[in-house]
Design a protein around this motif. Structure first.
Motif, PDB file in Angstrom:
ATOM      1  N   LYS A 101      29.190 -23.293  40.985  1.00 36.57           N
ATOM      2  CA  LYS A 101      30.001 -22.558  41.128  1.00 36.57           C
ATOM      3  C   LYS A 101      29.950 -20.959  41.513  1.00 36.57           C
ATOM      4  CE  LYS A 101      33.921 -21.042  38.763  1.00 36.57           C
ATOM      5  NZ  LYS A 101      35.024 -20.839  38.206  1.00 36.57           N
ATOM      6  N   ALA A 102      30.289 -20.445  42.366  1.00 33.71           N
ATOM      7  CA  ALA A 102      29.999 -18.942  42.404  1.00 33.71           C
ATOM      8  C   ALA A 102      31.641 -18.217  42.344  1.00 33.71           C
ATOM      9  CB  ALA A 102      29.549 -18.339  43.657  1.00 33.71           C
ATOM     10  N   LEU A 103      31.744 -17.109  41.718  1.00 32.66           N
ATOM     11  CA  LEU A 103      32.931 -16.549  41.547  1.00 32.66           C
ATOM     12  C   LEU A 103      32.803 -15.035  41.955  1.00 32.66           C
ATOM     13  CD1 LEU A 103      35.748 -16.563  40.491  1.00 32.66           C
ATOM     14  CD2 LEU A 103      34.787 -15.655  38.303  1.00 32.66           C
ATOM     15  N   TRP A 104      33.612 -14.663  42.808  1.00 37.67           N
ATOM     16  CA  TRP A 104      33.565 -13.054  43.369  1.00 37.67           C
ATOM     17  C   TRP A 104      34.986 -12.535  43.377  1.00 37.67           C
ATOM     18  CZ3 TRP A 104      35.406 -11.004  48.233  1.00 37.67           C
ATOM     19  CH2 TRP A 104      34.910  -9.848  48.519  1.00 37.67           C
ATOM     20  N   TYR A 105      34.987 -11.706  42.475  1.00 33.97           N
ATOM     21  CA  TYR A 105      36.444 -10.985  42.451  1.00 33.97           C
ATOM     22  C   TYR A 105      37.613 -12.100  42.559  1.00 33.97           C
ATOM     23  CZ  TYR A 105      33.742  -6.914  43.001  1.00 33.97           C
ATOM     24  OH  TYR A 105      32.710  -5.931  42.534  1.00 33.97           O
ATOM     25  N   GLY A 106      37.490 -13.069  41.826  1.00 24.37           N
ATOM     26  CA  GLY A 106      38.577 -14.130  41.752  1.00 24.37           C
ATOM     27  C   GLY A 106      38.600 -15.293  42.750  1.00 24.37           C
ATOM     28  N   VAL A 107      37.559 -15.194  43.598  1.00 24.97           N
ATOM     29  CA  VAL A 107      37.330 -16.053  44.694  1.00 24.97           C
ATOM     30  C   VAL A 107      36.387 -17.168  44.499  1.00 24.97           C
ATOM     31  CG1 VAL A 107      36.964 -16.582  47.247  1.00 24.97           C
ATOM     32  CG2 VAL A 107      38.232 -14.417  46.607  1.00 24.97           C
ATOM     33  N   GLN A 108      36.622 -18.523  44.478  1.00 19.84           N
ATOM     34  CA  GLN A 108      35.795 -19.527  43.988  1.00 19.84           C
ATOM     35  C   GLN A 108      35.051 -20.141  45.017  1.00 19.84           C
ATOM     36  OE1 GLN A 108      37.370 -22.102  40.921  1.00 19.84           O
ATOM     37  NE2 GLN A 108      38.670 -20.547  40.020  1.00 19.84           N
ATOM     38  N   TYR A 109      33.682 -20.459  45.013  1.00 16.40           N
ATOM     39  CA  TYR A 109      32.981 -21.199  45.921  1.00 16.40           C
ATOM     40  C   TYR A 109      32.211 -22.136  45.226  1.00 16.40           C
ATOM     41  CZ  TYR A 109      33.790 -16.951  48.794  1.00 16.40           C
ATOM     42  OH  TYR A 109      34.270 -16.062  49.461  1.00 16.40           O
ATOM     43  N   TRP A 110      32.331 -23.593  45.696  1.00 20.93           N
ATOM     44  CA  TRP A 110      31.737 -24.599  45.198  1.00 20.93           C
ATOM     45  C   TRP A 110      30.762 -25.265  46.065  1.00 20.93           C
ATOM     46  CZ3 TRP A 110      33.110 -26.291  40.067  1.00 20.93           C
ATOM     47  CH2 TRP A 110      34.022 -25.680  39.645  1.00 20.93           C
ATOM     48  N   GLY A 111      29.897 -25.872  45.357  1.00 18.46           N
ATOM     49  CA  GLY A 111      28.567 -26.678  46.188  1.00 18.46           C
ATOM     50  C   GLY A 111      29.180 -28.163  46.038  1.00 18.46           C
ATOM     51  N   GLN A 112      28.395 -29.045  46.780  1.00 17.54           N
ATOM     52  CA  GLN A 112      28.693 -30.309  46.839  1.00 17.54           C
ATOM     53  C   GLN A 112      28.433 -31.406  45.778  1.00 17.54           C
ATOM     54  OE1 GLN A 112      25.947 -29.105  47.833  1.00 17.54           O
ATOM     55  NE2 GLN A 112      24.385 -30.608  47.088  1.00 17.54           N
ATOM     56  N   GLY A 113      27.697 -30.738  44.870  1.00 15.30           N
ATOM     57  CA  GLY A 113      27.386 -31.482  43.543  1.00 15.30           C
ATOM     58  C   GLY A 113      26.103 -32.418  43.773  1.00 15.30           C
ATOM     59  N   THR A 114      25.360 -32.598  42.567  1.00 16.99           N
ATOM     60  CA  THR A 114      24.112 -33.507  42.309  1.00 16.99           C
ATOM     61  C   THR A 114      24.621 -34.281  41.236  1.00 16.99           C
ATOM     62  OG1 THR A 114      21.639 -33.049  42.274  1.00 16.99           O
ATOM     63  CG2 THR A 114      22.998 -31.672  40.817  1.00 16.99           C
ATOM     64  N   GLN A 115      24.021 -35.348  41.482  1.00 18.89           N
ATOM     65  CA  GLN A 115      24.364 -36.615  40.361  1.00 18.89           C
ATOM     66  C   GLN A 115      23.112 -36.581  39.345  1.00 18.89           C
ATOM     67  OE1 GLN A 115      26.751 -39.123  40.162  1.00 18.89           O
ATOM     68  NE2 GLN A 115      25.975 -39.471  38.177  1.00 18.89           N
ATOM     69  N   VAL A 116      23.781 -36.684  38.073  1.00 23.97           N
ATOM     70  CA  VAL A 116      22.418 -36.889  37.142  1.00 23.97           C
ATOM     71  C   VAL A 116      23.228 -37.826  36.143  1.00 23.97           C
ATOM     72  CG1 VAL A 116      21.790 -35.652  34.769  1.00 23.97           C
ATOM     73  CG2 VAL A 116      22.189 -34.167  36.906  1.00 23.97           C
ATOM     74  N   THR A 117      22.167 -38.739  36.129  1.00 28.89           N
ATOM     75  CA  THR A 117      22.316 -40.130  35.423  1.00 28.89           C
ATOM     76  C   THR A 117      21.121 -40.167  34.303  1.00 28.89           C
ATOM     77  OG1 THR A 117      23.134 -41.102  37.322  1.00 28.89           O
ATOM     78  CG2 THR A 117      22.550 -42.592  35.494  1.00 28.89           C
ATOM     79  N   VAL A 118      21.719 -40.427  33.019  1.00 27.66           N
ATOM     80  CA  VAL A 118      20.827 -40.700  31.797  1.00 27.66           C
ATOM     81  C   VAL A 118      21.156 -42.083  31.333  1.00 27.66           C
ATOM     82  CG1 VAL A 118      20.387 -39.446  29.568  1.00 27.66           C
ATOM     83  CG2 VAL A 118      21.420 -37.857  31.306  1.00 27.66           C
ATOM     84  N   SER A 119      20.029 -42.685  31.318  1.00 26.21           N
ATOM     85  CA  SER A 119      20.046 -44.005  31.124  1.00 26.21           C
ATOM     86  C   SER A 119      18.738 -44.705  30.908  1.00 26.21           C
ATOM     87  CB  SER A 119      20.802 -45.052  32.296  1.00 26.21           C
ATOM     88  OG  SER A 119      20.661 -46.268  31.887  1.00 26.21           O
ATOM     89  N   SER A 120      18.651 -45.646  29.979  1.00 27.83           N
ATOM     90  CA  SER A 120      17.180 -46.316  29.733  1.00 27.83           C
ATOM     91  C   SER A 120      17.025 -47.534  30.628  1.00 27.83           C
ATOM     92  CB  SER A 120      17.168 -46.566  28.292  1.00 27.83           C
ATOM     93  OG  SER A 120      18.264 -47.262  27.788  1.00 27.83           O
TER      94      SER A 120
END
Length: 120
Positions: A101-120
């Motif tokens: 997330k980027a925050l600029w004088y109260g305005v938020q911008y979001w990315g699309q996300g990336t999956q992190v999976t922690v598993s054996s």
């Protein structure tokens, strides 16, 4: 409209490490990446999105969720318009989609996300 693109997610075993990157572009006219406070959030299935780490736009002060303190490190490279999240000692409970997330004088911008999976 600021554009944020995350990368670096994947499948990792418990105790492993990953480094997430978030590349930013298309800034508000007259401003640069250094004008934006940056943060990482995550959202696990069935749970609300939560703050993981944040870094200020001036001075690079950082703040972390208690659950990741001592394991995760947020940093930024203003010359490359990129914010990073170094994740060490990963646990299964770190499994989530991670968002930038980027925050600029109260305005938020979001990315699309990336999956992190922690598993054996």
């Amino acid at each position: 409209q600021v554009q944020l693109v995350e990368s670096g997610g994947g499948l990792v075993q418990p105790g492993g490490s990953l480094r997430l990157s978030c590349a930013a572009s298309r800034f508000t006219s007259g401003f640069t990446f250094s004008s934006y406070a940056m943060s990482w959030y995550r959202q696990a299935p069935g749970k609300e999105r939560e703050l993981v780490a944040e870094i200020t736009r001036v001075g690079g002060n950082t703040n972390y969720a208690d659950s990741v303190k001592g394991r995760f490190t947020i940093s930024r490279d203003d010359a490359k318009n990129t914010v990073f999240l170094q994740m060490n000692g990963l646990k299964p409970e770190d499994t989530a989609v991670y968002y930038c997330k980027a925050l600029w004088y109260g305005v938020q911008y979001w990315g699309q996300g990336t999956q992190v999976t922690v598993s054996s």
